[in-house]
Design a protein around this motif. Structure first.
Motif, PDB file in Angstrom:
ATOM      1  N   LYS A 730       0.703  -1.119   0.099  1.00 23.64           N
ATOM      2  CA  LYS A 730      -0.102   0.033   0.044  1.00 23.64           C
ATOM      3  C   LYS A 730       0.819   1.304  -0.027  1.00 23.64           C
ATOM      4  CE  LYS A 730      -3.844  -2.097   2.494  1.00 23.64           C
ATOM      5  NZ  LYS A 730      -3.189  -3.572   2.916  1.00 23.64           N
ATOM      6  N   ASN A 731       0.694   1.922  -1.148  1.00 17.99           N
ATOM      7  CA  ASN A 731       1.403   3.357  -1.268  1.00 17.99           C
ATOM      8  C   ASN A 731       0.725   4.319  -0.648  1.00 17.99           C
ATOM      9  OD1 ASN A 731       3.243   5.581  -1.950  1.00 17.99           O
ATOM     10  ND2 ASN A 731       3.212   4.836  -4.128  1.00 17.99           N
ATOM     11  N   GLU A 732       1.008   5.207   0.144  1.00 23.01           N
ATOM     12  CA  GLU A 732      -0.004   6.373   0.665  1.00 23.01           C
ATOM     13  C   GLU A 732       0.032   7.430  -0.278  1.00 23.01           C
ATOM     14  OE1 GLU A 732       1.597   7.361   4.440  1.00 23.01           O
ATOM     15  OE2 GLU A 732       1.346   5.253   5.347  1.00 23.01           O
ATOM     16  N   MET A 733       0.734   7.397  -1.347  1.00 20.51           N
ATOM     17  CA  MET A 733       0.575   8.302  -2.476  1.00 20.51           C
ATOM     18  C   MET A 733      -0.373   7.979  -3.227  1.00 20.51           C
ATOM     19  SD  MET A 733       4.397   8.858  -3.543  1.00 20.51           S
ATOM     20  CE  MET A 733       3.995   9.764  -5.177  1.00 20.51           C
ATOM     21  N   ALA A 734      -0.945   6.741  -3.206  1.00 21.00           N
ATOM     22  CA  ALA A 734      -2.009   6.032  -3.987  1.00 21.00           C
ATOM     23  C   ALA A 734      -2.989   5.479  -3.231  1.00 21.00           C
ATOM     24  CB  ALA A 734      -1.491   5.319  -5.165  1.00 21.00           C
ATOM     25  N   SER A 735      -3.519   6.286  -2.237  1.00 22.83           N
ATOM     26  CA  SER A 735      -4.535   5.541  -1.218  1.00 22.83           C
ATOM     27  C   SER A 735      -5.731   4.979  -1.984  1.00 22.83           C
ATOM     28  CB  SER A 735      -5.089   6.903  -0.400  1.00 22.83           C
ATOM     29  OG  SER A 735      -5.885   7.824  -1.224  1.00 22.83           O
ATOM     30  N   GLY A 736      -6.123   3.845  -1.434  1.00 18.46           N
ATOM     31  CA  GLY A 736      -7.219   2.987  -2.186  1.00 18.46           C
ATOM     32  C   GLY A 736      -6.905   1.831  -2.943  1.00 18.46           C
ATOM     33  N   LEU A 744       2.402   9.908 -10.626  1.00 17.15           N
ATOM     34  CA  LEU A 744       3.449  10.594 -11.261  1.00 17.15           C
ATOM     35  C   LEU A 744       3.140  12.094 -11.147  1.00 17.15           C
ATOM     36  CD1 LEU A 744       5.816  10.247 -13.495  1.00 17.15           C
ATOM     37  CD2 LEU A 744       4.022  10.870 -15.108  1.00 17.15           C
ATOM     38  N   GLN A 745       4.160  12.596 -10.618  1.00 10.39           N
ATOM     39  CA  GLN A 745       4.267  14.146 -10.207  1.00 10.39           C
ATOM     40  C   GLN A 745       4.637  14.863 -11.371  1.00 10.39           C
ATOM     41  OE1 GLN A 745       2.232  15.360  -8.053  1.00 10.39           O
ATOM     42  NE2 GLN A 745       1.907  13.236  -6.754  1.00 10.39           N
ATOM     43  N   PRO A 746       4.374  16.114 -11.909  1.00 10.15           N
ATOM     44  CA  PRO A 746       3.455  16.845 -11.019  1.00 10.15           C
ATOM     45  C   PRO A 746       2.082  16.781 -11.485  1.00 10.15           C
ATOM     46  CG  PRO A 746       4.339  18.283 -12.573  1.00 10.15           C
ATOM     47  CD  PRO A 746       5.174  16.866 -12.551  1.00 10.15           C
ATOM     48  N   SER A 747       1.607  15.771 -12.494  1.00  8.43           N
ATOM     49  CA  SER A 747       0.483  15.672 -13.090  1.00  8.43           C
ATOM     50  C   SER A 747      -0.477  14.853 -11.958  1.00  8.43           C
ATOM     51  CB  SER A 747       0.403  14.770 -14.196  1.00  8.43           C
ATOM     52  OG  SER A 747       0.729  13.483 -14.212  1.00  8.43           O
ATOM     53  N   GLY A 748      -0.144  13.999 -11.385  1.00  9.31           N
ATOM     54  CA  GLY A 748      -0.799  13.190 -10.557  1.00  9.31           C
ATOM     55  C   GLY A 748      -1.409  11.993 -10.853  1.00  9.31           C
ATOM     56  N   GLU A 749      -0.997  11.763 -12.123  1.00 11.06           N
ATOM     57  CA  GLU A 749      -1.459  10.681 -12.891  1.00 11.06           C
ATOM     58  C   GLU A 749      -1.302   9.143 -12.239  1.00 11.06           C
ATOM     59  OE1 GLU A 749      -1.101   8.245 -17.254  1.00 11.06           O
ATOM     60  OE2 GLU A 749       0.031  10.108 -16.759  1.00 11.06           O
ATOM     61  N   LEU A 750      -2.162   8.383 -12.015  1.00  9.08           N
ATOM     62  CA  LEU A 750      -2.087   7.052 -11.329  1.00  9.08           C
ATOM     63  C   LEU A 750      -1.513   5.959 -12.214  1.00  9.08           C
ATOM     64  CD1 LEU A 750      -2.680   5.463  -8.681  1.00  9.08           C
ATOM     65  CD2 LEU A 750      -4.916   4.798  -9.883  1.00  9.08           C
ATOM     66  N   MET A 751      -0.371   5.302 -11.847  1.00 10.59           N
ATOM     67  CA  MET A 751       0.151   4.394 -12.557  1.00 10.59           C
ATOM     68  C   MET A 751       1.098   3.540 -11.875  1.00 10.59           C
ATOM     69  SD  MET A 751       3.263   6.482 -14.436  1.00 10.59           S
ATOM     70  CE  MET A 751       2.046   7.468 -15.584  1.00 10.59           C
ATOM     71  N   SER A 752       1.644   2.481 -12.267  1.00  8.67           N
ATOM     72  CA  SER A 752       2.521   1.597 -11.764  1.00  8.67           C
ATOM     73  C   SER A 752       3.742   2.283 -11.243  1.00  8.67           C
ATOM     74  CB  SER A 752       2.770  -0.008 -12.503  1.00  8.67           C
ATOM     75  OG  SER A 752       3.903   0.320 -13.457  1.00  8.67           O
ATOM     76  N   ILE A 753       4.199   1.790 -10.156  1.00 12.52           N
ATOM     77  CA  ILE A 753       5.560   2.106  -9.627  1.00 12.52           C
ATOM     78  C   ILE A 753       6.620   2.159 -10.608  1.00 12.52           C
ATOM     79  CG2 ILE A 753       7.472   1.646  -8.074  1.00 12.52           C
ATOM     80  CD1 ILE A 753       5.488   1.541  -5.982  1.00 12.52           C
ATOM     81  N   GLY A 832       3.106  13.248  -1.363  1.00 12.23           N
ATOM     82  CA  GLY A 832       3.679  12.953  -2.339  1.00 12.23           C
ATOM     83  C   GLY A 832       3.899  13.835  -3.697  1.00 12.23           C
ATOM     84  N   ALA A 833       3.598  15.033  -3.507  1.00  9.28           N
ATOM     85  CA  ALA A 833       3.767  16.094  -4.518  1.00  9.28           C
ATOM     86  C   ALA A 833       5.049  16.826  -4.266  1.00  9.28           C
ATOM     87  CB  ALA A 833       2.601  17.000  -4.427  1.00  9.28           C
ATOM     88  N   GLU A 834       5.725  16.596  -2.972  1.00  7.51           N
ATOM     89  CA  GLU A 834       6.905  17.283  -2.621  1.00  7.51           C
ATOM     90  C   GLU A 834       8.194  17.040  -3.492  1.00  7.51           C
ATOM     91  OE1 GLU A 834       4.003  16.529   0.895  1.00  7.51           O
ATOM     92  OE2 GLU A 834       5.012  15.299  -0.554  1.00  7.51           O
ATOM     93  N   THR A 835       9.204  18.017  -3.533  1.00  8.31           N
ATOM     94  CA  THR A 835      10.374  17.754  -4.120  1.00  8.31           C
ATOM     95  C   THR A 835      11.433  17.790  -2.724  1.00  8.31           C
ATOM     96  OG1 THR A 835      10.877  20.114  -4.656  1.00  8.31           O
ATOM     97  CG2 THR A 835      10.034  18.625  -6.452  1.00  8.31           C
ATOM     98  N   PHE A 836      12.557  16.957  -3.054  1.00  8.86           N
ATOM     99  CA  PHE A 836      13.670  17.044  -2.098  1.00  8.86           C
ATOM    100  C   PHE A 836      14.714  17.350  -2.525  1.00  8.86           C
ATOM    101  CE2 PHE A 836      10.090  14.540  -0.612  1.00  8.86           C
ATOM    102  CZ  PHE A 836      10.156  14.146   0.672  1.00  8.86           C
ATOM    103  N   ASP A 837      15.525  18.086  -1.511  1.00  6.16           N
ATOM    104  CA  ASP A 837      16.947  18.720  -2.097  1.00  6.16           C
ATOM    105  C   ASP A 837      17.848  17.958  -0.738  1.00  6.16           C
ATOM    106  OD1 ASP A 837      16.599  19.941  -4.569  1.00  6.16           O
ATOM    107  OD2 ASP A 837      15.453  21.591  -3.062  1.00  6.16           O
TER     108      ASP A 837
END
Length: 900
Positions: A730-736, A744-753, A832-837
């Motif tokens: 269960k990926n909390e970025m893709a609940s349910g 996929l960010q930034p579009s938010g499209e649901l797809m396989s990892i 899940g929409a964040e970026t990291f440096d």
């Protein structure tokens, strides 16, 4: 490998055993320089001897040795890094095949650089036991074993040809063929010597038998006083190529055993209790050593059972010292008389011998267990540490059911399409006597046979919806069950031998009968498996079974008779006998005296000597496997099993002078607590609609021939697609959703990892995985790190890491970072929409430093969090700087002359 130590402390001594002379590095002699050592834990004495033997002023210094000796005065704690060199390496085929693939790839890389391929060659003994590939496709018949082995060879022909090539191409590399047994039982019954010997010039050198293995349950051999633990394949490869294993001097938790078990208690009940209490005590990353008068009440096989589940209680190992029981086991299992005498003489000379007069060692902490307090137990439905008393198992399932399926009705039943019965939530559809933990223990196997015999005599039968199987850990088990006349009763209840290997416990349970399978899927039933294994994680045993319980072999038989978890086996009848009376578990449970008498009568020394006399030869099917010859492997581009991995493509001759900070990274997955290596890289069923399934179909592979993820670990195309593909992930970025989905960010499209990772790679975006506590718990699965690397993940951030997986991540050039106390993915409100440096990598990274991580949200706001760098040692930092341990080793080996 020659011993190069200069022995600054002058501890080399001579031991005479029956007129044969051995040199050894004496702990008693070291006391003159180091002070009293007698109360060091036995496991640390083994480490200390290793350092004495390898002290060279460079990789091992006198100060390293003094740090171990000073452990006693430091309250059992030390922060010093040491370089440890095991005597040998043990592998099973699921983890062994990719290790040999890596060695073959390293040879190609050496050749591409104009070097000698034989410079990549094991420098210490390596044994690979093929035990993880047999699947329970057929069961319950006298032909099941032959049918399953036939399919095994048909499915795995490419893998077996590759291993036979490796057997001839590499020195110091032996293969135990399929159908022999489980690697850990073969290790304990034959391969392990307790005291190892090798030539050092003109001298024969004696030292403790030690090992690392590419299976987490390598720890089982600690019950035989052989120090060993599981590592990832990449770390094992480095060890076999002469690289020391970097480790911190461990804390050692002592478990003081007192008393003896009550009537009706099995070794399985003991180990499930030990697992629960040690998980609660917190022994992750520590050595555990057993001591106290209760040890004398444990047969050697019981010690093996307890040591086996060290990964489940979280310890690096669970060690038992050498004593008279050890000597008796070595003698009974057919070891050479001279070897047995050496073990006893060496142990006594080194202070490694335990008897009633031995003072208790000093430990970091002590946990007490009265064996008399142990009660009949299971563990489940999801984790091996979740012990439940047998009498509470029914209620325990009822309480767990809402978490497995909301609104489930325990009373609802579904008629099977073939009319064989009605099933519902909680019914047992798999009952498997499987796994190294218990099939290696004669007392629990005999108990299962006796219980089956009594059940058959009273007219009980297994429920028709239960898939039953017996997979002994060695052929010796088959011998003594037949000699005792018990196999016939097991056969009558459907427990015919399905294979010799790790079957259901590794996920090779095979398909359920079609009517049962359809009823589960059509009605979303929460059904159960009961197995005598050590692992019951989500999605591991069968993709259709959500509740999995660990139990002793006799309880596995009992649950096959009951057919459900919705029954209190402690009080309610299992069924009705032929005379019309209700039969309870108590009516058919064998007494301790019966079990002991059967073991003493029907298990013989000759069985071990006969079965292991030609252990490396294999049967006609193995001998018929054809394979190429040559120092390098002839890769087949059409193969979906064996492929030259991409790790060394474009590798520079030297590592970069400085590390680069990571900027603009995106989240691939946000995961919860107790994410196992099974979640990250499953071993079992390949789903047709998964990225790996679609890939195989596209290569012309029929679904019936998918085999398993574990069998395809030699092919990175399959395994990268299988990373994070567990059906229960269960990926909390893709609940349910379940089963390896993300957005996929930034579009938010649901797809396989996998598809998302490939899109990020094409865009040059580095990736981050965030998780909760105990990330990477479970099997020592190097593909959980390899697949993560090949997806493009640069950083894994978790609240805590399991030991082996953290090491594997570093070994693949992935940065593990740990949240500080009080900060989690939830407190940071990650969506899940964040970026990291990630800063602080360039300009001089050091182990365990604080790393500033800037998190930028999609609204433009940002915050910086200081995370702990879990690169723990300087050697690990060197591996990370190279881009991985294999890259570091390859650069080192390619630049040195070939060693004999």
């Amino acid at each position: 490998m020659p011993i190069t130590g200069c022995d600054t402390l002058e501890t080399r001594r001579t031991l005479d055993v029956d007129g044969r002379r051995y040199d050894y590095f004496s702990l008693a002699a070291a006391e003159g320089s180091l002070g009293p050592l007698s109360r060091l834990p036995f496991s640390l004495k083994v480490l200390l001897e290793n350092l004495l033997r390898w002290e060279d002023g460079r990789s091992v210094t006198v100060n390293d040795i003094k740090a171990v000796a000073a452990w006693l005065g430091d309250q059992g704690k030390a922060e010093r890094e040491i370089a440890y060199r095991p005597a040998r390496v043990l592998m099973q085929d699921f983890t062994g095949v990719p290790a040999v693939v890596d060695l073959a790839a390293m040879r190609d890389a050496v050749v591409a650089r104009g070097g000698d391929p034989s410079s990549i060659n094991p420098l210490i003994p390596v044994d690979l036991v093929i035990d993880h590939s047999v699947m329970v496709d057929f069961y319950g018949t006298q032909t099941a074993l032959g049918q399953n082995m036939g399919l095994e060879f048909l499915r795995n022909g490419e893998r077996y040809a590759f291993l036979r090539w490796g057997q001839h191409a590499f020195n110091n590399f032996r293969v135990v063929p399929p159908g022999t047994g489980i690697c850990h039982q073969v290790n304990c019954e034959y391969l392990a010597q307790v005291v190892w010997t090798s030539r050092d010039g003109d001298t024969e050198l004696a030292y403790p038998d030690t090992l690392v293995g590419t299976d987490s349950h390598t720890t089982m051999v600690n019950g035989l006083a052989v120090l060993g633990w599981g590592v990832g394949g990449i770390e094992a490869e480095a060890a076999m190529l002469g690289q020391p294993i970097s480790m911190l001097i461990p804390e050692v938790v002592g478990v003081r055993l007192t008393g003896s078990t009550r009537e009706g208690i099995t070794a399985t009940d003991v180990v499930l209790t030990v697992t629960q209490i040690l998980r609660e005590a917190g022994v992750v990353g520590k050595f555990v050593e057993f001591f106290g008068p209760g040890i004398d009440a444990l047969a050697l096989a019981d010690r093996l059972t307890i040591a086996n589940m060290a990964p489940e209680y979280g310890a690096t190992c669970g060690f038992f010292p050498i004593d008279a029981e050890t000597i008796g086991y070595l003698t009974f299992t057919g070891r050479d008389e001279a070897q047995v005498k050496l073990v006893e003489a060496y142990a006594k000379a080194q202070g490694l011998w335990r008897d009633g007069s031995t003072p208790d060692p000093v430990f970091t902490a002590i946990v007490e267990l009265d064996l008399g307090s142990v009660e009949p137990s299971l563990a489940g439905p999801k984790r091996p540490q979740d012990r439940v008393a047998l009498g509470a198992a029914r209620q325990g399932f009822a309480e767990a059911l809402p978490g497995l399926k909301a609104g489930a009705d325990l009373a609802a039943k579904v008629r099977l399409s073939d009319g064989r019965g009605d099933i519902g939530h909680g019914d047992v559809v798999i009952a498997a006597i499987t796994s190294c933990t218990n099939t290696s223990n004669p007392s629990v196997m005999i108990a299962a046979g006796l219980l089956a015999q009594k059940a058959v005599e009273k007219g009980l039968t297994r429920k028709p919806w239960v898939k039953t199987s017996l997979a002994p850990g060695s052929q010796v088990v088959e011998d003594y069950l037949k000699a005792a006349g018990l196999q016939a009763s097991l056969d009558a209840l459907g427990f015919t031998v399905a294979g010799f290997g790790c079957t259901t416990c590794i996920g090779n349970s095979g398909p359920l009968d079609e009517p049962v399978s359809r009823a589960i899927d059509d009605n979303d039933l929460v059904v159960a498996a009961v197995l005598s294994g050590n692992r019951n994680f989500e999605g591991r045993i069968s993709p259709q079974v959500k509740a999995n319980y660990l139990a002793s072999p006799p309880l596995v038989v009992a649950y096959a008779l009951a057919g459900t978890m919705n029954l209190d086996l402690a009080t309610e009848p299992l069924g009705t006998g032929t005379d019309g009376t209700a039969i309870t578990l108590k009516d058919i449970w064998p007494s301790a005296a019966e079990i002991k008498a059967a073991v003493a009568t029907f298990l013989t020394r000759d069985m071990f000597r006969r079965r292991y006399a030609h252990v490396f030869d294999g049967g006609p099917q193995w001998q018929a496997v054809t394979f190429p010859l040559g120092q390098t492997y002839a890769w087949d581009s059409a193969s979906t099993y064996i492929k030259n991995p991409p790790y060394f493509v474009g590798m520079a001759a030297a590592p970069p002078e400085d590390l680069a900070n990571i900027t603009g990274a995106r989240l691939l997955a946000v995961l919860g607590d107790s994410i196992t290596t099974d979640h990250i890289s499953p071993a079992g069923n390949i789903k047709k609609t998964s990225p790996a399934g679609v890939f195989l179909l596209g290569r012309g592979i029929a679904q019936a021939d998918f085999n398993s993820y574990g069998s395809r670990r030699g092919n990175d195309d399959v395994m990268t697609r299988g990373t994070f593909a567990n059906v229960r992930l269960k990926n909390e970025m893709a609940s349910g959703t379940e089963g390896g989905m993300t957005r996929l960010q930034p579009s938010g499209e649901l797809m396989s990892i996998f598809d998302a990772a490939m899109a990020y790679q094409a865009a040059g975006v580095p990736l981050v995985v965030v998780a909760g506590k105990e990330y990477g718990t479970g099997s020592s699965r190097d593909w959980a790190a390899k697949g993560t690397k090949l997806l493009g993940v640069k950083v894994v951030i978790a609240e805590s890491f399991e030991r082996i997986h953290r090491s594997n991540l570093v070994g693949m050039g992935i940065l593990p970072l740990q949240f500080p106390e009080g900060i989690t993915r939830k407190t940071l409100e990650l969506n899940g929409a964040e970026t990291f440096d990630i800063a602080g990598l360039s300009g001089g990274l050091v182990p365990r430093q604080q790393i500033p991580v800037k998190i930028t949200r999609n609204d433009g706001s940002c915050l910086t969090v200081a995370l702990l760098c879990r690169i723990d040692t300087m050697d690990e930092l060197d591996y990370y700087r190279h881009g991985g341990i294999l890259h570091a080793v390859l650069r080192d080996m390619a630049g040195r002359p070939n060693e004999p």
